[in-house]
Design a protein around this motif. Structure first.
Motif, PDB file in Angstrom:
ATOM      1  N   ARG A 219       0.818  -1.220   0.000  1.00 51.65           N
ATOM      2  CA  ARG A 219       0.000   0.000   0.000  1.00 51.65           C
ATOM      3  C   ARG A 219       0.847   1.264   0.000  1.00 51.65           C
ATOM      4  N   GLU A 220       1.996   1.194   0.676  1.00 53.10           N
ATOM      5  CA  GLU A 220       2.846   2.370   0.835  1.00 53.10           C
ATOM      6  C   GLU A 220       4.263   1.921   1.177  1.00 53.10           C
ATOM      7  N   PHE A 221       5.203   2.854   1.115  1.00 48.05           N
ATOM      8  CA  PHE A 221       6.560   2.581   1.560  1.00 48.05           C
ATOM      9  C   PHE A 221       6.643   2.784   3.070  1.00 48.05           C
ATOM     10  N   LEU A 222       7.266   1.838   3.743  1.00 49.33           N
ATOM     11  CA  LEU A 222       7.587   1.970   5.158  1.00 49.33           C
ATOM     12  C   LEU A 222       9.104   2.005   5.300  1.00 49.33           C
ATOM     13  N   HIS A 223       9.587   2.653   6.356  1.00 43.38           N
ATOM     14  CA  HIS A 223      11.012   2.921   6.488  1.00 43.38           C
ATOM     15  C   HIS A 223      11.524   2.404   7.818  1.00 43.38           C
ATOM     16  N   PRO A 224      12.471   1.455   7.799  1.00 43.52           N
ATOM     17  CA  PRO A 224      12.994   0.914   9.059  1.00 43.52           C
ATOM     18  C   PRO A 224      13.720   1.993   9.862  1.00 43.52           C
ATOM     19  N   THR A 225      13.553   1.954  11.163  1.00 41.70           N
ATOM     20  CA  THR A 225      14.037   3.044  12.018  1.00 41.70           C
ATOM     21  C   THR A 225      15.536   2.996  12.292  1.00 41.70           C
ATOM     22  N   PHE A 226      16.217   1.906  11.934  1.00 41.66           N
ATOM     23  CA  PHE A 226      17.652   1.824  12.216  1.00 41.66           C
ATOM     24  C   PHE A 226      18.444   2.906  11.504  1.00 41.66           C
ATOM     25  N   GLN A 227      17.895   3.476  10.433  1.00 45.23           N
ATOM     26  CA  GLN A 227      18.643   4.426   9.609  1.00 45.23           C
ATOM     27  C   GLN A 227      18.523   5.876  10.090  1.00 45.23           C
ATOM     28  N   PHE A 228      17.858   6.067  11.232  1.00 44.77           N
ATOM     29  CA  PHE A 228      17.698   7.410  11.785  1.00 44.77           C
ATOM     30  C   PHE A 228      18.458   7.547  13.104  1.00 44.77           C
ATOM     31  N   GLN A 229      18.954   8.756  13.356  1.00 46.58           N
ATOM     32  CA  GLN A 229      19.618   9.015  14.630  1.00 46.58           C
ATOM     33  C   GLN A 229      18.623   8.791  15.767  1.00 46.58           C
ATOM     34  N   PRO A 230      18.984   7.988  16.780  1.00 44.98           N
ATOM     35  CA  PRO A 230      18.018   7.687  17.850  1.00 44.98           C
ATOM     36  C   PRO A 230      17.640   8.907  18.688  1.00 44.98           C
ATOM     37  N   ASP A 231      18.509   9.902  18.771  1.00 42.42           N
ATOM     38  CA  ASP A 231      18.221  11.064  19.618  1.00 42.42           C
ATOM     39  C   ASP A 231      17.493  12.174  18.861  1.00 42.42           C
ATOM     40  N   THR A 232      17.778  12.356  17.574  1.00 36.18           N
ATOM     41  CA  THR A 232      17.183  13.457  16.821  1.00 36.18           C
ATOM     42  C   THR A 232      16.135  13.007  15.808  1.00 36.18           C
ATOM     43  N   GLY A 233      16.180  11.736  15.415  1.00 45.71           N
ATOM     44  CA  GLY A 233      15.272  11.253  14.386  1.00 45.71           C
ATOM     45  C   GLY A 233      15.711  11.603  12.972  1.00 45.71           C
ATOM     46  N   ARG A 234      16.819  12.312  12.853  1.00 50.97           N
ATOM     47  CA  ARG A 234      17.312  12.696  11.517  1.00 50.97           C
ATOM     48  C   ARG A 234      17.953  11.500  10.818  1.00 50.97           C
ATOM     49  N   LEU A 235      17.841  11.500   9.497  1.00 51.68           N
ATOM     50  CA  LEU A 235      18.405  10.418   8.692  1.00 51.68           C
ATOM     51  C   LEU A 235      19.918  10.446   8.764  1.00 51.68           C
ATOM     52  N   MET A 236      20.520   9.282   8.949  1.00 48.99           N
ATOM     53  CA  MET A 236      21.973   9.203   9.030  1.00 48.99           C
ATOM     54  C   MET A 236      22.584   9.332   7.633  1.00 48.99           C
ATOM     55  N   PRO A 237      23.556  10.220   7.459  1.00 43.30           N
ATOM     56  CA  PRO A 237      24.118  10.461   6.121  1.00 43.30           C
ATOM     57  C   PRO A 237      24.814   9.242   5.529  1.00 43.30           C
ATOM     58  N   GLU A 238      25.257   8.318   6.377  1.00 43.51           N
ATOM     59  CA  GLU A 238      25.953   7.126   5.876  1.00 43.51           C
ATOM     60  C   GLU A 238      25.022   6.193   5.098  1.00 43.51           C
ATOM     61  N   MET A 239      23.709   6.420   5.197  1.00 45.77           N
ATOM     62  CA  MET A 239      22.777   5.550   4.473  1.00 45.77           C
ATOM     63  C   MET A 239      22.985   5.630   2.967  1.00 45.77           C
ATOM     64  N   LYS A 240      23.329   6.779   2.465  1.00 48.67           N
ATOM     65  CA  LYS A 240      23.532   6.904   1.018  1.00 48.67           C
ATOM     66  C   LYS A 240      24.675   6.019   0.553  1.00 48.67           C
TER      67      LYS A 240
END
Length: 297
Positions: A219-240
């Protein structure tokens, strides 16, 4: 209406794009939304119709923001041409294809793009809103496109079918057992407002850039939470860097299955469990699996 009688397919733009079939060119009238794509073809469904719509969406995306001409296969119909001409253009496209030598090989080479208002007259806000609709349509079509090849693929053996079934079961298990967030949550975590327009666009844009992993649940895209900073919720740049290494897959599940699988180079831990604290070790493990180098020969 049976598939045998079907003469075309229409994509109606909107927050949630929709596909509908039509049996006669006169049925290809403007939808409730202000814009739509129409494809005429002969025979039953198949032949790459979804890939054709996807290609058209990407061409239109460039035309909306840049002074680019439409390709020859994309026919524009707008307020400067009567709405009745839409059916006429559809009929001509279908006739031209059916009478041309080798037409079946190019059955979907022409697409009609109808818009109630000429692109040249759109305001910046209208362009921005339609850009959101285009991105939703591209995401939607990207998930349907692989199905176009289903009848052309050779039948798999029992082992292949069993592996596919196991992958599906693993996918369903991960959807239940792991932590995922949807596109609006991604938007807010990256600094967007919850009531802003185009709330799904942030995640879509990040996925297109290869910076965010999303997995399609039907139905939609879901995004696993491991790729976000646990304290800020921002996406980790190393994912690219990681996603540049992992095999490409429209659905995102080929990458996700690797990330949630235990790895020997990570002391038996899963990449998803290590990434937030030590992304470089996960990137190194990915390189060892997917990049060839002199040391491995």
């Amino acid at each position: 209406m049976t598939q045998a009688a079907t003469k075309g397919i229409a994509l109606e733009f909107g927050k949630f794009p929709q596909l509908r079939a039509f049996s006669e060119p006169t049925e290809a009238r403007a939808a409730a939304s202000r814009c739509g794509l129409f494809v005429v073809y002969s025979g039953t469904f198949g032949g790459g119709k979804t890939r054709t719509l996807l290609r058209a969406c990407k061409s239109i995306q460039a035309m909306v923001w840049k002074p680019e001409h439409s390709p020859d296969w994309l026919i524009l119909v707008d307020e400067d041409r009567p709405v009745s001409s839409l059916a006429e253009q559809m009929f001509r496209a279908g006739t031209k294809q059916s009478e041309s030598p080798g037409a079946r090989a190019r059955i979907l080479d022409q697409v009609v793009f109808y818009c109630a208002k000429s692109l040249a007259r759109w305001s910046v806000d209208e362009r921005s809103e339609f850009q959101d609709e285009l991105e939703s349509a591209i995401d939607f079509l990207s998930q349907l496109a692989p199905a176009d090849n289903a009848e052309q693929d050779p039948p798999g053996d029992v082992d292949s079918e069993r592996r596919l079934q196991l992958a599906r079961e693993r996918r369903d298990q991960l959807l239940v057992s792991e932590n995922w967030i949807d596109a609006p949550t991604v938007h807010v975590q990256q600094g967007g407002k919850s009531d802003s327009q185009g709330i799904n666009n942030t995640a879509s844009r990040l996925r297109r850039r290869g910076e965010l992993l999303g997995a399609w649940n039907g139905r939609e895209f879901l995004h696993p939470t491991f790729q976000f900073q646990p304290d800020t919720g921002r996406l980790m740049p190393e994912m690219k860097t990681l996603l540049d290494i992992l095999p490409k897959d429209r659905s995102g599940w080929r990458q996700a299955l690797w990330i949630f699988q235990r790895h020997g180079q990570l002391d038996g831990k899963r990449p998803a469990d290590v990434f937030q604290n030590n992304p470089e070790s996960v990137i190194k493990a990915a390189r060892s699996d997917f990049e060839l180098n002199d040391e491995r020969w």
